[in-house]
Enzyme design. Sequence first.
Site, PDB file in Angstrom:
ATOM      1  N   LYS A 274      -4.215 -47.241  16.631  1.00 14.71           N
ATOM      2  CA  LYS A 274      -3.715 -45.942  17.106  1.00 14.71           C
ATOM      3  C   LYS A 274      -4.834 -45.217  17.856  1.00 14.71           C
ATOM      4  O   LYS A 274      -5.990 -45.224  17.411  1.00 14.71           O
ATOM      5  CB  LYS A 274      -3.233 -45.119  15.900  1.00 14.71           C
ATOM      6  CG  LYS A 274      -2.468 -43.851  16.263  1.00 14.71           C
ATOM      7  CD  LYS A 274      -1.920 -43.161  15.010  1.00 14.71           C
ATOM      8  CE  LYS A 274      -1.124 -41.915  15.336  1.00 14.71           C
ATOM      9  NZ  LYS A 274      -0.647 -41.208  14.122  1.00 14.71           N
TER      10      LYS A 274
ATOM     11  N   SER B  97       4.252 -39.757  14.512  1.00 17.93           N
ATOM     12  CA  SER B  97       3.488 -39.818  15.739  1.00 17.93           C
ATOM     13  C   SER B  97       3.010 -41.225  16.105  1.00 17.93           C
ATOM     14  O   SER B  97       2.715 -41.488  17.263  1.00 17.93           O
ATOM     15  CB  SER B  97       2.268 -38.897  15.644  1.00 17.93           C
ATOM     16  OG  SER B  97       1.392 -39.330  14.613  1.00 17.93           O
TER      17      SER B  97
ATOM     18  N   SER C 101       3.768 -39.951   9.702  1.00 17.68           N
ATOM     19  CA  SER C 101       3.564 -40.660  10.971  1.00 17.68           C
ATOM     20  C   SER C 101       3.328 -42.159  10.872  1.00 17.68           C
ATOM     21  O   SER C 101       3.336 -42.839  11.899  1.00 17.68           O
ATOM     22  CB  SER C 101       2.404 -40.028  11.745  1.00 17.68           C
ATOM     23  OG  SER C 101       2.844 -38.818  12.299  1.00 17.68           O
TER      24      SER C 101
HETATM   25  N1  GLN Z   1       5.944 -35.498  12.299  1.00 21.48           N
HETATM   26  C1  GLN Z   1       5.013 -34.743  11.500  1.00 21.48           C
HETATM   27  C2  GLN Z   1       4.407 -33.657  12.334  1.00 21.48           C
HETATM   28  O1  GLN Z   1       4.791 -33.505  13.431  1.00 21.48           O
HETATM   29  C3  GLN Z   1       3.986 -35.647  10.916  1.00 21.48           C
HETATM   30  C4  GLN Z   1       2.912 -36.006  11.845  1.00 21.48           C
HETATM   31  C5  GLN Z   1       1.908 -36.928  11.241  1.00 21.48           C
HETATM   32  O2  GLN Z   1       2.102 -37.493  10.161  1.00 21.48           O
HETATM   33  N2  GLN Z   1       0.791 -37.037  11.916  1.00 21.48           N
HETATM   34  O3  GLN Z   1       3.551 -32.950  11.914  1.00 21.48           O
END
Ligand code: GLN
Length: 506
Positions: free
Chosen positions: A82, A157, A181
Amino acid sequence: MSSELTRLTAAELAEKIHAREVSAVEVTQAHLDRIAEVDRAVHAFLHVGTEPALAAAAAVDAALANGEAPASPLAGVPLALKDVFTTVDMPTTCGSRILDGWRPPYDATVTARLRAAGIPILGKTNMDEFAMGSSTEHSAWGPTHNPWDTERVPGGSGGGSAASLAAFEAPLAIGTDTGGSIRQPASFTGTVGVKPTYGGVSRYGLVACASSLDQAGPCARTVLDAALLHTVIGGHDRLDSTSIDAPVPPVVEATRLGASGDLSGLRIGVVRELGGEGYQADVESGFRAALRRLEELGAELVEVSCPHFEYALPAYYLILPSEVSSNLARFDAMRYGLRTAPAPDASAEEVMAATRDAGFGDEVKRRIMLGTYALSSGYYDAYYGQAQKVRTLIRRDFTSAFERADVLVAPTTPTTAFRIGDKVDDPLAMYLNDLCTIPANMAGNAAMSVPAGLGESSGLPVGLQIMAPALGEAPMYRVAAAFEAARDAAEGGPLIHRMNGLEVSL
Ligand code: GLN
């Protein structure tokens, strides 16, 4: 036509490489070829590191030819990283324009451990900007497409990491999970994603989103591959003050034990507050079928109640933006990447404002504003302070649930993968994706998503979430492995091989 090598699991590839039936260079090249063949349709990668990946693979081959033992059980098996981990030999953008052109001066601990384990890094994967989002549509570099149906999102994400696995571009990937994410993209792409216990994997060199919630973890197509990777990246790091000084839980052993397919004596808690009304029918029926399968494996199902989980999402959206507003203050146009000067004689403040305006996307700006507000004097106690109290209540819910059950289960997400464009203009609808995953981040315990099956009407993957106490990864992997083995046996092979979107058949 891509090589058969891209269809194998990481464990299978490692075995062949270490037995010198195939070289690490061939395996890496096969995946680079696959990326060249399909990534135009998937867009899982922001950067492909052809040369460093092949050089790392060649070093593994040379060591093996020399009679040396493999540097790790995964030596020679390539991986997708990532784009939120620093890498000295590749850019690190975090999906943001503000880091355009930045070359990190050091490797993240996760990066360094991968290198030391002989794992070639194929490239950096796409993500929502600074890990804020649930669809990868908030990447400044364009969305990633779900290989099951390229008109749909892969989740976020870490959509790039999950999609690279589902598209057979990489056998292993790394993600980060602040609110879901790793797990939500795993669920949307029919792959396995693990959020380790907070502090279980070093955050050094992981560009911070919300420091008290962020956790790096393994992504793979099988539970065993995830366990092998977990063991490579996990464990104490003195460079991260929140790193736990304890050995990595014996997840590989637990996976092998689970794969034998017996869960008798294990108590599995079904969280009353997660699932049911409001969840997509495919998710609900997939979850109920998973519960029956766990029971058939000999586990005892017990209903547990976690009454404060319903406040997890609103509390998260106070804590996360607060930490984001502080962490992202470092992008000041002076030290990293982009710098925009509105006029030749602009002041430092004007350059800073113009750079942040041009460099950050809407979702990031929204959260910086929310967080700045929540932390401002007069509001701090009412918002941030209150949210921290909710966090304690969630932790207590978990503690009492774990008195009655060894692990807990729930759906990973309320829906299957949605269409690109469907939720991008509706922040609340986007936030609701993480309803089931956020509680584990708030409490800091371990959780993972394993493919449960394909939805009856959507034909899209549905995930089963398994949650465990802090450092309780061993029983979690055991349940996941038993479930995976039973599902594969019943369905005549791994779910991922029933891909119906992108053409992957050889
Ligand atoms: N979708 C969640 C957010 O927007 C989690 C993001 C993540 O785990 N980095 O904060």
